[in-house]
Design a protein around this motif. Structure first.
Motif, PDB file in Angstrom:
ATOM      1  N   CYS A 156      27.321  -0.352 -26.870  1.00 38.05           N
ATOM      2  CA  CYS A 156      27.524  -1.105 -28.431  1.00 38.05           C
ATOM      3  C   CYS A 156      26.725   0.061 -29.231  1.00 38.05           C
ATOM      4  CB  CYS A 156      26.517  -2.348 -28.143  1.00 38.05           C
ATOM      5  SG  CYS A 156      26.051  -2.940 -29.806  1.00 38.05           S
ATOM      6  N   LYS A 157      27.299   0.254 -30.484  1.00 39.81           N
ATOM      7  CA  LYS A 157      26.881   1.402 -31.427  1.00 39.81           C
ATOM      8  C   LYS A 157      26.421   0.783 -32.650  1.00 39.81           C
ATOM      9  CE  LYS A 157      30.944   4.281 -30.123  1.00 39.81           C
ATOM     10  NZ  LYS A 157      31.207   3.431 -29.104  1.00 39.81           N
ATOM     11  N   GLU A 158      25.969  -0.568 -32.514  1.00 40.17           N
ATOM     12  CA  GLU A 158      25.346  -1.269 -33.654  1.00 40.17           C
ATOM     13  C   GLU A 158      23.647  -0.554 -33.758  1.00 40.17           C
ATOM     14  OE1 GLU A 158      24.224  -5.548 -35.666  1.00 40.17           O
ATOM     15  OE2 GLU A 158      26.211  -5.343 -34.339  1.00 40.17           O
ATOM     16  N   ALA A 159      23.317  -0.268 -34.902  1.00 40.42           N
ATOM     17  CA  ALA A 159      21.680  -0.113 -34.846  1.00 40.42           C
ATOM     18  C   ALA A 159      20.634  -1.123 -34.659  1.00 40.42           C
ATOM     19  CB  ALA A 159      21.495   0.552 -36.358  1.00 40.42           C
ATOM     20  N   LEU A 160      19.727  -0.912 -34.008  1.00 41.00           N
ATOM     21  CA  LEU A 160      18.798  -1.884 -33.733  1.00 41.00           C
ATOM     22  C   LEU A 160      17.919  -2.121 -34.935  1.00 41.00           C
ATOM     23  CD1 LEU A 160      17.301  -0.328 -30.434  1.00 41.00           C
ATOM     24  CD2 LEU A 160      18.742  -2.353 -30.706  1.00 41.00           C
ATOM     25  N   ARG A 180      11.590  -1.076 -31.137  1.00 46.87           N
ATOM     26  CA  ARG A 180      11.142  -1.864 -29.865  1.00 46.87           C
ATOM     27  C   ARG A 180      12.177  -3.060 -29.395  1.00 46.87           C
ATOM     28  NH1 ARG A 180       6.988  -1.168 -33.627  1.00 46.87           N
ATOM     29  NH2 ARG A 180       4.960   0.099 -32.553  1.00 46.87           N
ATOM     30  N   ASP A 181      13.169  -3.258 -30.211  1.00 51.85           N
ATOM     31  CA  ASP A 181      14.214  -4.373 -29.757  1.00 51.85           C
ATOM     32  C   ASP A 181      15.032  -3.859 -28.531  1.00 51.85           C
ATOM     33  OD1 ASP A 181      13.091  -6.087 -31.481  1.00 51.85           O
ATOM     34  OD2 ASP A 181      14.911  -5.504 -32.956  1.00 51.85           O
ATOM     35  N   ARG A 182      15.601  -4.678 -27.588  1.00 51.63           N
ATOM     36  CA  ARG A 182      16.447  -4.057 -26.421  1.00 51.63           C
ATOM     37  C   ARG A 182      17.848  -4.463 -27.045  1.00 51.63           C
ATOM     38  NH1 ARG A 182      15.743  -7.963 -22.820  1.00 51.63           N
ATOM     39  NH2 ARG A 182      17.124  -6.827 -21.433  1.00 51.63           N
ATOM     40  N   PHE A 183      18.018  -5.457 -27.931  1.00 52.64           N
ATOM     41  CA  PHE A 183      19.294  -5.806 -28.382  1.00 52.64           C
ATOM     42  C   PHE A 183      19.595  -5.528 -29.787  1.00 52.64           C
ATOM     43  CE2 PHE A 183      18.885  -7.896 -24.589  1.00 52.64           C
ATOM     44  CZ  PHE A 183      19.813  -7.469 -23.639  1.00 52.64           C
ATOM     45  N   CYS A 184      20.952  -5.451 -30.579  1.00 54.56           N
ATOM     46  CA  CYS A 184      21.044  -5.436 -31.712  1.00 54.56           C
ATOM     47  C   CYS A 184      21.121  -6.572 -32.348  1.00 54.56           C
ATOM     48  CB  CYS A 184      22.402  -4.432 -32.038  1.00 54.56           C
ATOM     49  SG  CYS A 184      24.057  -5.336 -31.453  1.00 54.56           S
ATOM     50  N   TYR A 185      21.470  -7.105 -33.580  1.00 57.58           N
ATOM     51  CA  TYR A 185      21.344  -8.251 -34.239  1.00 57.58           C
ATOM     52  C   TYR A 185      22.543  -8.982 -33.790  1.00 57.58           C
ATOM     53  CZ  TYR A 185      21.924 -11.873 -37.918  1.00 57.58           C
ATOM     54  OH  TYR A 185      22.256 -12.941 -38.556  1.00 57.58           O
ATOM     55  N   THR A 186      23.917  -8.554 -33.527  1.00 61.91           N
ATOM     56  CA  THR A 186      24.936  -8.955 -33.174  1.00 61.91           C
ATOM     57  C   THR A 186      24.698  -9.467 -31.688  1.00 61.91           C
ATOM     58  OG1 THR A 186      26.337  -7.861 -34.511  1.00 61.91           O
ATOM     59  CG2 THR A 186      27.337  -8.892 -32.541  1.00 61.91           C
ATOM     60  N   HIS A 187      24.003  -8.928 -30.820  1.00 59.52           N
ATOM     61  CA  HIS A 187      23.935  -9.408 -29.442  1.00 59.52           C
ATOM     62  C   HIS A 187      22.485  -9.929 -29.242  1.00 59.52           C
ATOM     63  CE1 HIS A 187      26.945  -6.010 -28.886  1.00 59.52           C
ATOM     64  NE2 HIS A 187      27.518  -7.195 -28.422  1.00 59.52           N
ATOM     65  N   ALA A 188      21.879 -10.552 -30.240  1.00 57.72           N
ATOM     66  CA  ALA A 188      20.158 -10.835 -30.003  1.00 57.72           C
ATOM     67  C   ALA A 188      19.965 -11.934 -29.063  1.00 57.72           C
ATOM     68  CB  ALA A 188      19.975 -11.366 -31.635  1.00 57.72           C
ATOM     69  N   GLY A 196      13.735  -2.339 -19.562  1.00 59.49           N
ATOM     70  CA  GLY A 196      13.439  -1.728 -20.698  1.00 59.49           C
ATOM     71  C   GLY A 196      14.479  -1.597 -21.896  1.00 59.49           C
ATOM     72  N   ARG A 197      14.416  -0.416 -22.615  1.00 60.59           N
ATOM     73  CA  ARG A 197      15.359  -0.302 -23.508  1.00 60.59           C
ATOM     74  C   ARG A 197      16.526   0.506 -22.884  1.00 60.59           C
ATOM     75  NH1 ARG A 197      11.813   2.096 -28.179  1.00 60.59           N
ATOM     76  NH2 ARG A 197      10.992   2.934 -26.299  1.00 60.59           N
ATOM     77  N   ARG A 198      17.514   0.345 -23.478  1.00 58.34           N
ATOM     78  CA  ARG A 198      18.478   1.543 -23.126  1.00 58.34           C
ATOM     79  C   ARG A 198      18.639   2.628 -24.235  1.00 58.34           C
ATOM     80  NH1 ARG A 198      23.820   1.409 -20.702  1.00 58.34           N
ATOM     81  NH2 ARG A 198      23.853  -0.537 -19.967  1.00 58.34           N
ATOM     82  N   ARG A 199      19.100   3.623 -23.620  1.00 58.75           N
ATOM     83  CA  ARG A 199      19.095   4.821 -24.642  1.00 58.75           C
ATOM     84  C   ARG A 199      20.366   5.416 -24.613  1.00 58.75           C
ATOM     85  NH1 ARG A 199      14.479   7.010 -26.511  1.00 58.75           N
ATOM     86  NH2 ARG A 199      12.373   6.157 -25.828  1.00 58.75           N
ATOM     87  N   THR A 200      20.580   6.174 -25.768  1.00 58.59           N
ATOM     88  CA  THR A 200      22.213   6.795 -26.004  1.00 58.59           C
ATOM     89  C   THR A 200      22.459   7.761 -24.456  1.00 58.59           C
ATOM     90  OG1 THR A 200      21.404   8.318 -27.335  1.00 58.59           O
ATOM     91  CG2 THR A 200      22.275   6.377 -28.327  1.00 58.59           C
ATOM     92  N   HIS A 201      23.572   7.932 -24.165  1.00 56.57           N
ATOM     93  CA  HIS A 201      23.848   8.494 -22.855  1.00 56.57           C
ATOM     94  C   HIS A 201      23.686  10.018 -23.040  1.00 56.57           C
ATOM     95  CE1 HIS A 201      26.186  10.405 -19.362  1.00 56.57           C
ATOM     96  NE2 HIS A 201      25.872   9.180 -19.082  1.00 56.57           N
ATOM     97  N   ASN A 202      24.117  10.543 -24.149  1.00 55.03           N
ATOM     98  CA  ASN A 202      24.042  12.028 -24.427  1.00 55.03           C
ATOM     99  C   ASN A 202      24.510  12.452 -25.769  1.00 55.03           C
ATOM    100  OD1 ASN A 202      26.772  13.634 -24.084  1.00 55.03           O
ATOM    101  ND2 ASN A 202      26.996  11.606 -22.899  1.00 55.03           N
ATOM    102  N   GLU A 203      24.018  13.610 -26.132  1.00 52.94           N
ATOM    103  CA  GLU A 203      24.624  14.277 -27.376  1.00 52.94           C
ATOM    104  C   GLU A 203      25.892  15.385 -26.801  1.00 52.94           C
ATOM    105  OE1 GLU A 203      23.904  13.542 -30.639  1.00 52.94           O
ATOM    106  OE2 GLU A 203      22.881  11.788 -29.441  1.00 52.94           O
TER     107      GLU A 203
END
Length: 418
Positions: free
Chosen positions: A133-137, A141-149, A242-249
């Motif tokens: 999911c690419k939607e911003a938090l 501190r959130d674990r999910f974006c607004y769409t997946h709240a 915990g929170r997920r982080r982006t995989h890589n740059e």
């Protein structure tokens, strides 16, 4: 920041230590302090970067002064970030004697051969816990974006769709609740320090830590009972507390070290993700380099063939030399035929490799130093900061290439983007 990965906090501290007596220079009472803090350093960094960007584009920086400073910069940062997508970097069209060579085309006419290297590095920021999911938090501190709240009320065990119980992050199932208990233990400082000792192979004669704990990729699982498979099978439940982080740059680097572009990969470093990244970075057939090294090019090439993607018809896609020697099987006929660097004679001159296929890994050694600085940044600042560091480093590399008489230059963009 570019040369020594200095954080804004340390920059403020260095400045304040350098001018400790600055306050005595003001003769009359003044409501402002002459010491600076971390927030002021970041404001100066972003405003200065935006001003330089507007100057290069012959535009004016306009900010809304009626909103707080962090919100005031958001729109301007987002606009700049959009400009950097694809061929937005200033030196995207770079060429020099180290990354561009002359060769003969099939009809005998001279042609240029440009070489780039693609590789990813695990620098991440918080993102939505839903895979890819690419939607911003809304908040870091959130674990999910607004769409997946609504996913906040679902059990954190992977593939479990039951709702959580009040005061817990798991459902009422005993094995899921046990994982939550183990997770709480593993998040304690003592447990983490013990694990750090284990990673350093330090022997500790007396231990107070539980010995029956095992861990999965995300958080620990529990395993009890005798050896052998249970009636339910040997699959262990996994959890993400915990929170997920982006995989890589993902970076695309010329063989001389110039970074042509960057993209954030959210879920994984998949072959299709690499293909789409290259499509966006080199949008026209003429802009695609003659050779692009990547450590997983055999799977990228298979995907391109299956999709009948003609965008890379004039581009060789070899595996970089190091990975080809150590991590690709000789029995893989497809890889040996299409991705072996030795299969392309233009890549060698006088029995030596013409291009440095490890340029991206060497660049990643520098790029990875920013992990501690960007790991809690919001999306707009994260993207802007990394692109700004890349642009500054590219300027340093170009100056070094000039001193080395490598004759750096920029190919006219209108010749590549047609």
């Amino acid at each position: 920041m570019v040369c020594s990965w200095t954080s804004a906090t340390n920059l403020a501290r260095i400045y304040n230590l350098d001018v400790p007596d600055a306050s005595v220079r003001i003769q009359a009472p003044w409501s402002y302090q002459l010491q600076i803090n971390t927030e002021q350093v970041w404001d100066a960094f972003f405003v200065h970067g935006l001003l330089l960007d507007c100057s290069s584009r012959n535009t004016i920086l306009i900010l809304d002064v009626s909103v707080p400073q962090d919100q005031r910069l958001h729109f301007a940062l987002e606009t700049r970030n959009q400009h950097m997508v694809g061929p937005g970097q200033k030196y995207w069209n770079h060429a020099c004697n180290l990354c561009c060579a002359e060769r003969k085309s099939p009809d005998g006419t001279p042609a240029a051969l440009r070489a780039s290297v693609v590789d990813g590095i695990s620098i991440g920021r918080p993102c939505c816990s839903v895979h890819d999911c690419k939607e911003a938090l809304s908040s870091q501190r959130d674990r999910f974006c607004y769409t997946h709240a609504d996913m906040r009320d679902i059990c954190v065990i992977v593939d479990c769709d039951d709702h959580i119980e009040p005061g817990h992050q798991t459902c009422s199932k005993a094995d899921h609740r046990q994982l939550e208990v183990v997770g709480i233990i593993e998040r304690t400082a003592m447990f983490q320090l013990k694990k750090r000792l284990e990673r350093l192979n330090v022997t500790q004669p007396e231990t107070a830590i539980m010995q029956d704990l095992s861990s999965s990729d995300d958080l620990p699982n529990t395993q009890e009972g005798c050896e052998g498979k249970s009636d339910e099978g040997n699959a262990k439940p996994r959890a993400r507390f915990g929170r997920r982080r982006t995989h890589n740059e993902q970076l695309c680097v010329t063989s001389c070290g110039i970074i042509q572009g960057r993209a954030t990969f959210y879920g994984s470093e998949s072959p299709n993700g690499v293909r789409l990244f290259l499509h966006a970075l080199f949008p026209t057939a003429k802009s695609v380099p003659g050779v692009i090294f990547h450590d997983n090019n055999c799977h990228v090439k298979k995907l391109i063939n299956n999709l009948q993607d003609s965008h890379f018809d004039r581009c060789a896609l070899p595996v970089d030399v190091f990975h080809m020697k150590s991590k690709h099987k000789e029995s893989d006929e497809f890889c040996g035929r299409w991705c072996n660097p030795a299969h392309f004679p233009d890549l060698m001159v006088n029995d030596k490799w013409r291009f440095n296929s490890s340029a991206a890994e060497m660049t990643n050694a520098w790029f990875g130093g920013f992990q501690a600085i960007v790991q809690e940044m919001r999306v707009d600042r994260y993207e802007f900061f990394l692109d700004e560091m890349i642009q500054r480093r590219n300027e340093i590399i170009v100056a070094d290439l000039q001193h080395q008489h490598a004759m750096p230059y920029q190919i006219p963009r209108n010749e590549l983007l047609v």
